[in-house]
Design a protein around this motif. Structure first.
Motif, PDB file in Angstrom:
ATOM      1  N   HIS A 209       0.758  -1.096  -0.072  1.00 20.25           N
ATOM      2  CA  HIS A 209      -0.089  -0.075   0.053  1.00 20.25           C
ATOM      3  C   HIS A 209       0.951   1.194  -0.027  1.00 20.25           C
ATOM      4  O   HIS A 209       1.607   1.381   0.989  1.00 20.25           O
ATOM      5  CB  HIS A 209      -0.827  -0.029   1.081  1.00 20.25           C
ATOM      6  CG  HIS A 209      -1.850   1.312   1.239  1.00 20.25           C
ATOM      7  ND1 HIS A 209      -3.063   1.099   0.715  1.00 20.25           N
ATOM      8  CD2 HIS A 209      -1.492   2.375   1.759  1.00 20.25           C
ATOM      9  CE1 HIS A 209      -3.579   2.364   0.961  1.00 20.25           C
ATOM     10  NE2 HIS A 209      -2.710   3.115   1.756  1.00 20.25           N
ATOM     11  N   VAL A 277      -9.252  -5.925  -2.843  1.00 19.18           N
ATOM     12  CA  VAL A 277      -9.578  -4.646  -3.283  1.00 19.18           C
ATOM     13  C   VAL A 277     -10.554  -4.856  -4.213  1.00 19.18           C
ATOM     14  O   VAL A 277     -10.437  -5.351  -5.129  1.00 19.18           O
ATOM     15  CB  VAL A 277      -8.164  -4.142  -3.775  1.00 19.18           C
ATOM     16  CG1 VAL A 277      -8.624  -2.666  -4.247  1.00 19.18           C
ATOM     17  CG2 VAL A 277      -6.881  -4.059  -3.022  1.00 19.18           C
ATOM     18  N   GLU A 282     -10.292  -1.090   0.154  1.00 20.93           N
ATOM     19  CA  GLU A 282      -9.712  -2.301   0.477  1.00 20.93           C
ATOM     20  C   GLU A 282     -10.459  -3.108   1.780  1.00 20.93           C
ATOM     21  O   GLU A 282     -11.000  -2.350   2.679  1.00 20.93           O
ATOM     22  CB  GLU A 282      -8.320  -2.083   1.142  1.00 20.93           C
ATOM     23  CG  GLU A 282      -7.358  -1.536   0.204  1.00 20.93           C
ATOM     24  CD  GLU A 282      -6.075  -1.010   0.520  1.00 20.93           C
ATOM     25  OE1 GLU A 282      -4.885  -1.361   0.117  1.00 20.93           O
ATOM     26  OE2 GLU A 282      -6.325  -0.047   1.519  1.00 20.93           O
TER      27      GLU A 282
END
Length: 320
Positions: A209, A277, A282
């Motif tokens: 991320h 996702v 998410e």
């Protein structure tokens, strides 16, 4: 109605309340150690610990229905390498590689590191497809009595042109191994890299991320119903190989790990995290032991947010 919504939108409905309801038995199985959630032709699929590994499809109403077992006949190497295993295969994970699905799974017996991680592949997930059928691709990794690691709980991540597998349970903790991106097996001469250590640690998962890789692990004990002590911890690193450090800067190899998700109300022992996702949102996918259903294990998804570079979950969303 949910059945007419696109999959990605349906998955993001507030609360994922279907997993908090009392569901019938039968085709709606106990779910433990859920794999990464994946999509094929608009349907959501997940795998779970079970006899031969459970392959499950998400129904329009949000329930997960068992569609098949990956193995009805077991590869001969299972019995040769891990004689104590009786077909109950653990903690699968799944990833798409070109025209095939790769599924990694654990062959072991409870409390032992006489274990192996295997690989199977199929061109399709739907048992009704002409391309469906699982091929044994062999053993990826083996641990034996006397080794200081346990070859279970594989979790796979593609990072650029490279393919990596995190794994491990208790003993000397969590490790990372580079895989051959074509065969899915161990890359020639690849050596394990230790990522995290704690007296009771397992079920790793790495998620990228922004600029960081995040390592999620479980601390505590699973598989004890409402007496389970599982909780999810997290650390992060700029490099996939580590070092992973928690919010206080403690290295996860030295026992670090920031609290992420623990038991809350009826949701006991959350564990075996992965992240799905959908439409840029998410969702934390994990199992829990349902206090209101005598500790039955089930799957829950919670919306995730990020604050100051660290993940957070909307816990109240799963309690309705």
């Amino acid at each position: 109605m949910i059945r007419f919504l696109p999959l990605a939108i349906a998955l993001l409905l507030p609360a994922m309340a279907c997993h908090a309801q009392r569901l019938p038995e039968g085709d709606y199985p106990r779910i433990h150690d859920p794999s990464t959630l994946v999509e094929e032709k608009g349907d959501a699929w997940c795998l779970s610990t079970g006899q031969g590994i459970q392959l499950m499809k998400r129904e329009p109403d949000g329930r997960w229905k068992k569609m098949a077992s990956l193995f009805t006949e077991f590869p001969a190497w299972h019995k040769t390498e891990v004689p104590a295993n009786k077909g109950h295969l653990w903690a699968p994970d799944i990833i798409r590689r070109k025209d095939r699905w790769f599924v990694y799974y654990s062959v072991s017996s409870f409390g032992s590191n006489e274990s192996a991680i295997g690989l199977a592949s199929s061109k399709a997930l739907d048992p009704a497809s002409k391309d469906y059928g699982w091929k044994d691709e062999g053993m990826v990794l083996r641990s034996r009595k006397g080794d200081r690691f346990n070859a279970i709980d594989p979790a796979v991540i593609a990072d650029g042109k490279k393919l990596w597998m995190s794994y491990g349970s208790f003993w000397d903790g969590i490790f990372l191994l580079e895989l051959d991106p074509e065969s899915g097996l161990r890359k020639d001469k690849a050596e394990p890299i230790r990522l995290a250590m704690y007296p009771e640690i397992e079920a790793p998962f790495i998620h990228k991320h922004g600029d960081y890789y995040y390592l999620f692990v479980n601390w505590g004990k699973c598989c004890r119903g409402v007496d389970s002590t599982y909780e999810i911890r997290v650390g992060r690193s700029k490099d996939i190989t580590g070092p992973y450090k928690d919010k206080d800067g403690a290295d996860m190899k030295a026992g670090g790990g920031s609290a992420f998700l623990a038991s809350d109300g009826r949701f006991i022992g959350p564990g075996h995290a992965s992240i799905f996702v959908a439409k840029g949102k998410e969702m934390l996918v994990h199992h829990f032991y349902d206090k209101d259903r005598r500790g039955r294990s089930d799957l829950r998804m919670l919306p995730m947010e990020w604050k100051d570079g660290w993940p957070m979950v909307e816990k109240d969303a799963g309690a309705k």
